[in-house]
Design an enzyme around this catalytic site. Structure first.
Site, PDB file in Angstrom:
ATOM      1  N   HIS A   6      -1.273   0.933  -9.758  1.00 36.42           N
ATOM      2  CA  HIS A   6      -1.981  -0.011  -8.874  1.00 36.42           C
ATOM      3  C   HIS A   6      -2.622  -1.145  -9.695  1.00 36.42           C
ATOM      4  O   HIS A   6      -3.848  -1.346  -9.659  1.00 36.42           O
ATOM      5  CB  HIS A   6      -3.041   0.719  -8.032  1.00 36.42           C
ATOM      6  CG  HIS A   6      -3.457  -0.069  -6.817  1.00 36.42           C
ATOM      7  ND1 HIS A   6      -3.772   0.493  -5.622  1.00 36.42           N
ATOM      8  CD2 HIS A   6      -3.612  -1.402  -6.628  1.00 36.42           C
ATOM      9  CE1 HIS A   6      -4.113  -0.429  -4.750  1.00 36.42           C
ATOM     10  NE2 HIS A   6      -4.026  -1.614  -5.353  1.00 36.42           N
TER      11      HIS A   6
ATOM     12  N   ARG B  23       0.842  -1.189   0.000  1.00 32.96           N
ATOM     13  CA  ARG B  23       0.000   0.000   0.000  1.00 32.96           C
ATOM     14  C   ARG B  23       0.881   1.244   0.000  1.00 32.96           C
ATOM     15  O   ARG B  23       1.921   1.292   0.669  1.00 32.96           O
ATOM     16  CB  ARG B  23      -0.892   0.019   1.248  1.00 32.96           C
ATOM     17  CG  ARG B  23      -2.126  -0.867   1.128  1.00 32.96           C
ATOM     18  CD  ARG B  23      -3.146  -0.304   0.129  1.00 32.96           C
ATOM     19  NE  ARG B  23      -4.328  -1.143   0.013  1.00 32.96           N
ATOM     20  CZ  ARG B  23      -4.497  -2.082  -0.917  1.00 32.96           C
ATOM     21  NH1 ARG B  23      -3.577  -2.325  -1.820  1.00 32.96           N
ATOM     22  NH2 ARG B  23      -5.616  -2.779  -0.968  1.00 32.96           N
TER      23      ARG B  23
END
Ligand code: NDP
Ligand code: OXD
Length: 308
Positions: free
Chosen positions: A271, A223
């Site tokens: 991502h 993350r």
């Protein structure tokens, strides 16, 4: 199933919505109501889950659940994360690709090709390089095994001690030792209070500086909240790190004025390290709802006290 009993909420793509509708018909809704029993979510609005009085379970459309747990009013129903061979396989592909891009100096060869230069560059073998993986869960462990198969030395940083064949395990009380022998750092940790901002100047300064790659490499597919991007940019500028591969960012999409875009030795992806086939997501939700209907326990339920 009853009309409107499965709510799709948050950032759900058209392809995902179409596939869920094909599978579940008019049980699918995008409107919150008291008929909703299951919520399938990616970054849902804060407070939305609390408006569903008959909610029985929440399904995250990803392996990470920080996007759900950030809601202070989350009702006390099981939260199920996405675990699937499709997702694991894609993450393995991305991590292998990044480790090999840096090991084989692909960015330097791209530059040489652009400049029409025919020249072989020195490079170590995987056997001379140690990859340190932070987080040896579903994804970290699969990547560790794949990297071993490529003959990298692999070590893993874990919270609770475990044994993984061929991998040197370090519990978090030995984090400095783990970092001191790491040439390529791979982050596959969930975002929690403990891991927020973890990859900062202090951590970077503890990585092995005099390894075979001319400096440490940072690879983050966990993350973005676990990295301090200003510190990573400084480390790229000063040469403290030899390169980075980042799939996740403090703010997504990465703002156009981020300095990270412009480093030759920074590989950035949007991502997508383990962007998953929507049909695998639908099959997973169908399997889990089937378990509820048969009175069986749900799989992959998040431990809220740990945050993952
Ligand atoms: P798991 O829950 O299976 O594994 C998490 C691992 O992290 C566990 O081994 C856990 O240790 C360890 N851990 C947690 N906190 C710490 C800590 N403070 N220090 C050291 N180790 C810690 O998760 P997954 O492997 O399935 O996924 C990991 C993360 O990857 C997700 O949370 C998500 O953020 C990210 N992700 C990113 C994707 C992308 O496309 N970029 C796609 C999918 C996931 P223990 O076993 O001891 O509890
Ligand atoms: C996930 C992700 O958590 O896509 O699955 O990041």
């Amino acid at each position: 199933m009853k009309t409107g009993s499965i709510l799709l909420a948050g950032a759900i793509s058209d392809a995902e919505r179409d596939l869920f509708t094909r599978e579940f018909g008019d049980a699918i809704t995008t409107t919150p109501s008291e008929d909703v029993r299951f919520a399938v979510v990616w970054k849902p609005k804060l407070g939305l889950m609390a408006q569903l009085p008959k909610l029985e379970a929440i399904f995250s459309l990803g392996a990470g659940v920080d996007h759900v747990l950030r809601d202070p009013d989350l009702p006390d129903v099981p939260l199920v994360r996405f675990v699937d061979p499709d997702l694991t396989g894609r993450m393995m592909e991305w991590v292998m690709l990044q480790c090999l891009m840096h090991l084989r100096r692909q960015r330097d060869y791209d530059t040489q090709q652009r400049d029409h230069i025919w020249e072989q560059l020195p490079m170590p073998t995987a056997r001379e390089v140690t990859v340190g993986i932070m987080g040896l869960g579903t994804l970290g462990e699969a990547c560790a095994q794949a990297l071993r198969a490529l003959q990298f030395n692999v070590r893993g940083l874990v919270r609770s001690a475990k044994e993984v064949d061929g991998i040197d395990i370090f519990t978090i009380d030995r984090e400095d030792k783990f970092l001191a022998g790491t040439d390529m750092l791979v982050n596959l940790l969930p975002l929690t209070d403990d891991t927020r901002g973890m990859i900062d100047a202090s951590l970077i300064s503890k990585l092995r500086a005099e390894g075979p790659l001319g400096g440490p490499i940072i690879i983050n597919a966990g993350r973005g909240g676990s990295q301090v991007e200003a510190d990573i940019a400084d480390a790229l500028r000063s040469g403290t790190v030899a390169g980075v591969s980042l799939d996740v960012f403090e703010i997504e999409p990465l703002p156009a004025d981020s300095p990270l875009w412009d480093f030759d030795n920074a590989i950035l992806t949007p991502h997508m390290a383990a962007a998953t086939d929507p049909s695998a997501l639908v099959a997973h939700v169908k399997r889990q709802i089937g378990r509820v209907e048969r009175g069986e326990v749900l799989e992959h339920v998040v431990d809220r006290s740990r945050g993952y």
